[in-house]
Motif scaffolding. Structure first.
Motif, PDB file in Angstrom:
ATOM      1  N   GLU A  46       0.823  -1.207   0.000  1.00 42.89           N
ATOM      2  CA  GLU A  46       0.000   0.000   0.000  1.00 42.89           C
ATOM      3  C   GLU A  46       0.858   1.259   0.000  1.00 42.89           C
ATOM      4  N   ALA A  47       2.031   1.178   0.661  1.00 41.88           N
ATOM      5  CA  ALA A  47       2.916   2.340   0.758  1.00 41.88           C
ATOM      6  C   ALA A  47       3.742   2.561  -0.498  1.00 41.88           C
ATOM      7  N   GLY A  48       3.755   1.594  -1.412  1.00 38.88           N
ATOM      8  CA  GLY A  48       4.591   1.725  -2.597  1.00 38.88           C
ATOM      9  C   GLY A  48       6.070   1.629  -2.273  1.00 38.88           C
ATOM     10  N   ALA A  49       6.401   0.837  -1.268  1.00 42.65           N
ATOM     11  CA  ALA A  49       7.799   0.651  -0.891  1.00 42.65           C
ATOM     12  C   ALA A  49       8.517  -0.212  -1.925  1.00 42.65           C
ATOM     13  N   ARG A  50       9.840  -0.180  -1.893  1.00 45.80           N
ATOM     14  CA  ARG A  50      10.622  -0.969  -2.846  1.00 45.80           C
ATOM     15  C   ARG A  50      11.042  -2.314  -2.268  1.00 45.80           C
ATOM     16  N   GLN A  51      11.290  -2.378  -0.968  1.00 44.15           N
ATOM     17  CA  GLN A  51      11.779  -3.605  -0.351  1.00 44.15           C
ATOM     18  C   GLN A  51      11.266  -3.680   1.080  1.00 44.15           C
ATOM     19  N   LEU A  52      11.011  -4.914   1.533  1.00 46.73           N
ATOM     20  CA  LEU A  52      10.502  -5.161   2.885  1.00 46.73           C
ATOM     21  C   LEU A  52      11.412  -6.159   3.585  1.00 46.73           C
ATOM     22  N   LEU A  53      11.790  -5.822   4.817  1.00 49.49           N
ATOM     23  CA  LEU A  53      12.542  -6.738   5.666  1.00 49.49           C
ATOM     24  C   LEU A  53      11.700  -7.057   6.895  1.00 49.49           C
ATOM     25  N   LEU A  54      11.463  -8.341   7.138  1.00 51.04           N
ATOM     26  CA  LEU A  54      10.684  -8.784   8.287  1.00 51.04           C
ATOM     27  C   LEU A  54      11.605  -9.073   9.465  1.00 51.04           C
ATOM     28  N   THR A  55      11.166  -8.686  10.666  1.00 50.42           N
ATOM     29  CA  THR A  55      11.954  -8.929  11.866  1.00 50.42           C
ATOM     30  C   THR A  55      11.019  -9.057  13.066  1.00 50.42           C
ATOM     31  N   HIS A  56      11.608  -9.157  14.287  1.00 51.93           N
ATOM     32  CA  HIS A  56      10.848  -9.234  15.547  1.00 51.93           C
ATOM     33  C   HIS A  56       9.952 -10.479  15.548  1.00 51.93           C
ATOM     34  N   PHE A  57      10.605 -11.638  15.467  1.00 48.06           N
ATOM     35  CA  PHE A  57       9.891 -12.904  15.355  1.00 48.06           C
ATOM     36  C   PHE A  57       9.620 -13.512  16.728  1.00 48.06           C
ATOM     37  N   SER A  58       8.459 -14.114  16.872  1.00 43.47           N
ATOM     38  CA  SER A  58       8.102 -14.800  18.105  1.00 43.47           C
ATOM     39  C   SER A  58       9.080 -15.933  18.402  1.00 43.47           C
ATOM     40  N   SER A  59       9.289 -16.205  19.694  1.00 43.83           N
ATOM     41  CA  SER A  59      10.176 -17.292  20.109  1.00 43.83           C
ATOM     42  C   SER A  59       9.641 -18.664  19.717  1.00 43.83           C
ATOM     43  N   ARG A  60       8.369 -18.754  19.311  1.00 42.94           N
ATOM     44  CA  ARG A  60       7.822 -20.040  18.884  1.00 42.94           C
ATOM     45  C   ARG A  60       8.521 -20.532  17.608  1.00 42.94           C
ATOM     46  N   TYR A  61       9.121 -19.615  16.853  1.00 47.13           N
ATOM     47  CA  TYR A  61       9.871 -19.989  15.653  1.00 47.13           C
ATOM     48  C   TYR A  61      11.336 -20.115  16.046  1.00 47.13           C
ATOM     49  N   THR A  62      11.791 -21.330  16.216  1.00 51.37           N
ATOM     50  CA  THR A  62      13.089 -21.552  16.845  1.00 51.37           C
ATOM     51  C   THR A  62      14.258 -21.571  15.874  1.00 51.37           C
ATOM     52  N   SER A  63      14.003 -21.515  14.597  1.00 52.93           N
ATOM     53  CA  SER A  63      15.089 -21.531  13.619  1.00 52.93           C
ATOM     54  C   SER A  63      14.706 -20.682  12.423  1.00 52.93           C
ATOM     55  N   GLN A  64      15.699 -20.353  11.605  1.00 58.75           N
ATOM     56  CA  GLN A  64      15.423 -19.567  10.404  1.00 58.75           C
ATOM     57  C   GLN A  64      14.524 -20.353   9.448  1.00 58.75           C
ATOM     58  N   GLU A  65      14.659 -21.680   9.458  1.00 60.31           N
ATOM     59  CA  GLU A  65      13.826 -22.515   8.585  1.00 60.31           C
ATOM     60  C   GLU A  65      12.349 -22.425   8.976  1.00 60.31           C
ATOM     61  N   GLU A  66      12.075 -22.317  10.269  1.00 64.05           N
ATOM     62  CA  GLU A  66      10.685 -22.228  10.711  1.00 64.05           C
ATOM     63  C   GLU A  66      10.044 -20.897  10.350  1.00 64.05           C
ATOM     64  N   LEU A  67      10.870 -19.939   9.909  1.00 58.18           N
ATOM     65  CA  LEU A  67      10.340 -18.648   9.493  1.00 58.18           C
ATOM     66  C   LEU A  67       9.957 -18.621   8.012  1.00 58.18           C
ATOM     67  N   ILE A  68      10.302 -19.670   7.285  1.00 58.00           N
ATOM     68  CA  ILE A  68      10.026 -19.701   5.845  1.00 58.00           C
ATOM     69  C   ILE A  68       8.543 -19.509   5.533  1.00 58.00           C
ATOM     70  N   PRO A  69       7.611 -20.147   6.277  1.00 57.69           N
ATOM     71  CA  PRO A  69       6.190 -19.885   5.989  1.00 57.69           C
ATOM     72  C   PRO A  69       5.810 -18.412   6.128  1.00 57.69           C
ATOM     73  N   LEU A  70       6.413 -17.689   7.066  1.00 59.81           N
ATOM     74  CA  LEU A  70       6.145 -16.258   7.198  1.00 59.81           C
ATOM     75  C   LEU A  70       6.644 -15.514   5.959  1.00 59.81           C
ATOM     76  N   LEU A  71       7.827 -15.899   5.494  1.00 53.64           N
ATOM     77  CA  LEU A  71       8.373 -15.278   4.291  1.00 53.64           C
ATOM     78  C   LEU A  71       7.475 -15.541   3.089  1.00 53.64           C
ATOM     79  N   GLU A  72       7.006 -16.776   2.959  1.00 56.13           N
ATOM     80  CA  GLU A  72       6.182 -17.136   1.802  1.00 56.13           C
ATOM     81  C   GLU A  72       4.845 -16.400   1.811  1.00 56.13           C
ATOM     82  N   GLU A  73       4.240 -16.253   2.998  1.00 56.48           N
ATOM     83  CA  GLU A  73       2.950 -15.554   3.033  1.00 56.48           C
ATOM     84  C   GLU A  73       3.129 -14.078   2.708  1.00 56.48           C
TER      85      GLU A  73
END
Length: 312
Positions: free
Chosen positions: A259-286
């Motif tokens: 909506e903001a017309g940004a060029r790039q997005l970086l996601l951070t501040h992940f819940s401790s329930r995601y214990t590895s970078q691999e477990e964050l892949i579904p967040l990246l995909e969505e």
């Protein structure tokens, strides 16, 4: 201009990730770096990084929750022992100065440099000839602010080969041309600045959003940004929980970037329930299903902020 993550976890540190802190490296632009938030253990993270506390110029605190703040007194105290003699300015919501005054005075910390604490409630919080920083209120359990860092446009480069062909050597006339002024050589030749100076270099915009639910305050901060750093505490299947705890999902972060017309997005501040970078892949995909140019923040990783093509 680069972004370097020192902590990407929400709430409490884990063995995999530390709590929130991100550095904006401005080594070419200012020979310094700025920091956004400083959770517990940040100075330990810095020891494992290429950053040097002596180069830290400014700290911007989004809000006064401990996972964004508890590392600050120790870092301020240690900075002097690590070559930090230049002034340091810390910006943040009301209450920040009282917190630091009490922490540093009770611990009898000796600060061998000028420390300035600037409290704000949004608006323009800093500006000089090269940068300005604006803050806006978001929606969280306590007052939480996002920051919009705008690099000002810089003059274009001189075509020195062409100037030499006119017999013009480096000197005061170069400076006038750089400012857009036409000059006349000793031989009476008029040199148009537009012929020998390239287009101005367009400044970059970096938006760092503190903890927040989706809210109207995020949009003006992120509008047209080259890079948006946004919390993604939960996946979208936990949207109700995210709302309850005043946080956002990865999908909501992507919707804001789009909506903001940004060029790039970086996601951070992940819940401790995601214990590895691999477990964050579904967040990246969505997120990528909505905003393609999305990446996951990762500690001790650098992300370049690319300059846009100059305006015509």
């Amino acid at each position: 201009m680069e972004v370097y993550f020192l902590g990407t976890n929400a709430g409490v540190p884990t063995l995999q990730r530390n709590v929130t802190s991100v550095a904006l490296r401005l080594l070419e632009e200012r020979r310094s770096f700025w920091m956004f938030d400083c959770g517990e253990g940040t100075q330990h993270q810095i020891l494992r990084s290429p950053l040097r506390l002596g180069k830290l110029e400014k700290v911007f605190v989004t809000h006064l929750h401990g996972d964004h703040l508890f590392g600050l007194p120790g870092l301020i105290s240690s900075r002097g022992y690590q070559g930090g003699t230049a002034p340091l300015t810390v910006y943040g919501p009301p209450g920040l100065k009282a917190y630091l005054d009490i922490s540093l005075s009770v611990s009898q910390s000796r600060i061998p440099y000028t420390l300035e604490v600037v409290e704000h409630t949004g608006g323009l919080v800093f500006e000089d000839e090269t940068f300005k920083v604006e803050a806006g209120l978001l929606e969280h359990r306590i007052d939480s602010y996002g920051y919009r860092v705008t690099e000002k446009d810089s003059p274009g480069s001189l075509n020195t080969d062409l100037l030499r062909s006119y017999g013009l050597k480096p000197g005061p006339l170069y400076g006038k041309l750089k400012k857009g002024e036409n000059v006349t050589t000793e031989d009476g030749v008029l040199i148009q600045a537009s012929e020998v100076v390239s287009e101005p270099k367009q400044g970059r915009i970096v938006t760092v959003l503190g903890d927040t639910r989706p809210c109207a305050g995020s949009l003006p901060l992120a509008s047209g940004a080259d890079l948006v750093i946004h919390e993604a505490t939960f996946g979208h299947e936990l949207e109700a929980m995210a709302y309850q705890y005043h946080h956002s999902t990865a999908r909501q972060a992507a919707e804001l970037a789009g909506e903001a017309g940004a060029r790039q997005l970086l996601l951070t501040h992940f819940s401790s329930r995601y214990t590895s970078q691999e477990e964050l892949i579904p967040l990246l995909e969505e997120a990528k299903s909505i905003f393609a140019d999305t990446q996951l923040a990762e500690e001790f990783c650098t992300f370049a902020v690319h300059r846009r093509v100059a305006r015509k």
